[in-house]
Design a protein around this motif. Structure first.
Motif, PDB file in Angstrom:
ATOM      1  N   ASN A 152      32.634 -17.162 -27.493  1.00 17.07           N
ATOM      2  CA  ASN A 152      33.764 -17.550 -28.337  1.00 17.07           C
ATOM      3  C   ASN A 152      33.577 -18.931 -28.953  1.00 17.07           C
ATOM      4  N   LEU A 153      32.505 -19.634 -28.583  1.00 12.47           N
ATOM      5  CA  LEU A 153      32.170 -20.919 -29.182  1.00 12.47           C
ATOM      6  C   LEU A 153      30.852 -20.786 -29.941  1.00 12.47           C
ATOM      7  N   CYS A 195      28.127 -23.415 -30.052  1.00  9.76           N
ATOM      8  CA  CYS A 195      27.603 -24.723 -29.676  1.00  9.76           C
ATOM      9  C   CYS A 195      26.282 -25.028 -30.374  1.00  9.76           C
ATOM     10  N   GLU A 211      29.308 -16.060 -23.133  1.00  5.12           N
ATOM     11  CA  GLU A 211      30.466 -16.410 -22.317  1.00  5.12           C
ATOM     12  C   GLU A 211      30.913 -15.186 -21.540  1.00  5.12           C
ATOM     13  N   ASN A 227      32.258 -21.587 -20.337  1.00  2.51           N
ATOM     14  CA  ASN A 227      32.726 -22.753 -21.086  1.00  2.51           C
ATOM     15  C   ASN A 227      34.166 -23.079 -20.718  1.00  2.51           C
ATOM     16  N   THR A 241      37.037 -22.014 -21.573  1.00  2.00           N
ATOM     17  CA  THR A 241      38.124 -21.935 -22.549  1.00  2.00           C
ATOM     18  C   THR A 241      38.968 -20.670 -22.422  1.00  2.00           C
ATOM     19  N   GLU A 294      37.131 -35.995 -26.438  1.00  2.00           N
ATOM     20  CA  GLU A 294      37.369 -34.811 -27.262  1.00  2.00           C
ATOM     21  C   GLU A 294      36.461 -34.786 -28.497  1.00  2.00           C
ATOM     22  N   GLU A 349      33.816 -31.722 -28.823  1.00  2.00           N
ATOM     23  CA  GLU A 349      34.112 -30.721 -29.848  1.00  2.00           C
ATOM     24  C   GLU A 349      33.127 -30.754 -31.010  1.00  2.00           C
ATOM     25  N   ARG A 382      30.470 -28.521 -29.468  1.00  2.09           N
ATOM     26  CA  ARG A 382      30.938 -27.145 -29.262  1.00  2.09           C
ATOM     27  C   ARG A 382      31.390 -26.474 -30.558  1.00  2.09           C
ATOM     28  N   SER A 416      34.240 -26.352 -31.911  1.00  3.97           N
ATOM     29  CA  SER A 416      35.472 -25.582 -31.698  1.00  3.97           C
ATOM     30  C   SER A 416      36.608 -26.529 -31.338  1.00  3.97           C
ATOM     31  N   SER A 470      38.536 -27.119 -27.660  1.00  2.00           N
ATOM     32  CA  SER A 470      37.694 -26.701 -26.519  1.00  2.00           C
ATOM     33  C   SER A 470      37.618 -27.778 -25.437  1.00  2.00           C
TER      34      SER A 470
END
Length: 154
Positions: free
Chosen positions: A37-38, A40, A85, A111, A113, A140, A144, A147, A149, A152
């Motif tokens: 879902n990310l 990276c 993931e 990850n 999340t 952050e 981010e 990532r 995202s 995240s």
């Protein structure tokens, strides 16, 4: 032991294994999903980026557990679940139940999340030994940016 559905071949007996000097298979790294879902920047696996609702599964849970069943007589003691993931797959809880039932030591790489209170409780109930959650920086902004995202880090 080898049958037409097997992806492994085992010597007929323990003495045959010793004679051939085949070491035991104590652990397996299971890349449970090729989807994440990310997206990276540093991911060496390069999983398919997808919304968790559209995850493409590489192998069915049945095929994975069948392969792990074949690993048990080889000395399997632990499984490390990673991906992509792992939590993009809705059948992750089926895998955790299976592994728990086989008394295997389980480690999860995620990850983090997609883990809610419900998932955390299921992880605890399954007796997962260790959960590794990646944090890619002290703040952050840095995390981010790697990532790719928003949200995240939290």
């Amino acid at each position: 032991m080898k049958n037409s559905n097997s992806i492994f071949s085992l010597p007929a007996s323990r003495s045959a294994r010793k004679a051939k000097l085949i070491p035991p298979l104590s652990s397996v790294y299971l890349y449970f999903s090729s989807t994440c879902n990310l997206c990276c920047r540093h991911c060496w696996i390069e999983p398919e980026y997808a919304n968790p609702d559209k995850a493409s599964y590489d192998l069915s849970l049945e095929k994975i557990t069948s392969a792990l069943d074949e690993c048990l007589p080889m000395g399997l003691k632990s499984v490390k679940i990673t991906g992509g993931e792992p939590f993009v797959r809705s059948d992750i809880f089926g895998l955790l139940d299976y592994l728990s039932g086989k008394n295997l030591s389980v480690t999860l790489e995620t990850n983090g999340t997609l883990i809610t209170e419900k998932e955390a409780q299921a992880i605890k109930k399954a007796g997962v030994r260790e959960v590794s959650v990646s944090l890619d920086g002290p703040n952050e902004r840095l995390h981010e940016s790697l990532r790719q995202s928003k949200g995240s880090f939290k």
